[in-house]
Scaffold this motif. Structure first.
Motif, PDB file in Angstrom:
ATOM      1  N   GLU A   9      30.868 -11.809 -13.113  1.00 30.15           N
ATOM      2  CA  GLU A   9      31.506 -12.520 -14.213  1.00 30.15           C
ATOM      3  C   GLU A   9      32.888 -13.028 -13.796  1.00 30.15           C
ATOM      4  O   GLU A   9      33.263 -14.158 -14.100  1.00 30.15           O
ATOM      5  CB  GLU A   9      31.630 -11.605 -15.432  1.00 30.15           C
ATOM      6  CG  GLU A   9      32.232 -12.295 -16.644  1.00 30.15           C
ATOM      7  CD  GLU A   9      32.282 -11.371 -17.839  1.00 30.15           C
ATOM      8  OE1 GLU A   9      33.395 -10.979 -18.226  1.00 30.15           O
ATOM      9  OE2 GLU A   9      31.204 -11.054 -18.368  1.00 30.15           O
ATOM     10  N   HIS A  10      33.638 -12.198 -13.099  1.00 31.98           N
ATOM     11  CA  HIS A  10      34.966 -12.599 -12.617  1.00 31.98           C
ATOM     12  C   HIS A  10      34.851 -13.787 -11.657  1.00 31.98           C
ATOM     13  O   HIS A  10      35.620 -14.745 -11.756  1.00 31.98           O
ATOM     14  CB  HIS A  10      35.655 -11.421 -11.923  1.00 31.98           C
ATOM     15  CG  HIS A  10      37.043 -11.718 -11.477  1.00 31.98           C
ATOM     16  ND1 HIS A  10      38.154 -11.352 -12.204  1.00 31.98           N
ATOM     17  CD2 HIS A  10      37.516 -12.365 -10.386  1.00 31.98           C
ATOM     18  CE1 HIS A  10      39.237 -11.750 -11.576  1.00 31.98           C
ATOM     19  NE2 HIS A  10      38.877 -12.366 -10.464  1.00 31.98           N
ATOM     20  N   LYS A  13      34.069 -16.932 -13.632  1.00 31.37           N
ATOM     21  CA  LYS A  13      35.167 -17.358 -14.492  1.00 31.37           C
ATOM     22  C   LYS A  13      36.387 -17.829 -13.694  1.00 31.37           C
ATOM     23  O   LYS A  13      37.029 -18.813 -14.058  1.00 31.37           O
ATOM     24  CB  LYS A  13      35.576 -16.205 -15.404  1.00 31.37           C
ATOM     25  CG  LYS A  13      36.598 -16.592 -16.470  1.00 31.37           C
ATOM     26  CD  LYS A  13      36.976 -15.408 -17.334  1.00 31.37           C
ATOM     27  CE  LYS A  13      35.844 -15.115 -18.298  1.00 31.37           C
ATOM     28  NZ  LYS A  13      36.190 -14.053 -19.264  1.00 31.37           N
ATOM     29  N   ASN A  14      36.698 -17.128 -12.588  1.00 31.53           N
ATOM     30  CA  ASN A  14      37.937 -17.386 -11.859  1.00 31.53           C
ATOM     31  C   ASN A  14      37.741 -18.006 -10.483  1.00 31.53           C
ATOM     32  O   ASN A  14      38.711 -18.412  -9.863  1.00 31.53           O
ATOM     33  CB  ASN A  14      38.724 -16.079 -11.700  1.00 31.53           C
ATOM     34  CG  ASN A  14      39.072 -15.495 -13.049  1.00 31.53           C
ATOM     35  OD1 ASN A  14      39.787 -16.086 -13.831  1.00 31.53           O
ATOM     36  ND2 ASN A  14      38.511 -14.331 -13.340  1.00 31.53           N
TER      37      ASN A  14
END
Length: 69
Positions: A9-10, A13-14
Motif C-alpha cells: 500500500e505504501h 501510494k508513495n
C-alpha cells in the motif's frame, strides 16, 4: 492488514519505501523478508542505492515496478 500489504500500500501510494520508513512508520522489523514475500507473490520490486545527503550513509530505496499478474 499484513505487513506485506502495508508495504505494498505504501509503495502504491508513495512510489517507494526504505527499510527505515517501514520500521518507523509501520513497525516492520523483517522488511527484507516481507519484500521477498511480495516478490514471491509476483510483484516486481527493484532497489536503488542512495547516499544520505547529510550523513553520507548508504541505503536502498525500493520501488514497485509491476503489480502481480
Amino acid at each position: 492488514m499484513t505487513q506485506a500489504e502495508k508495504i505494498l500500500e505504501h509503495l502504491r501510494k508513495n512510489g517507494s519505501i526504505t527499510q527505515r520508513e517501514a520500521y518507523l512508520d509501520y513497525g516492520i522489523q523483517s522488511f527484507h523478508r516481507r519484500l521477498t514475500d511480495l516478490k514471491d507473490a509476483g510483484y516486481v520490486i527493484h532497489g536503488q542505492q542512495k547516499r544520505h545527503k547529510v550523513t553520507g550513509q548508504e541505503y536502498t530505496r525500493y520501488f514497485l515496478v509491476r503489480d502481480a499478474a
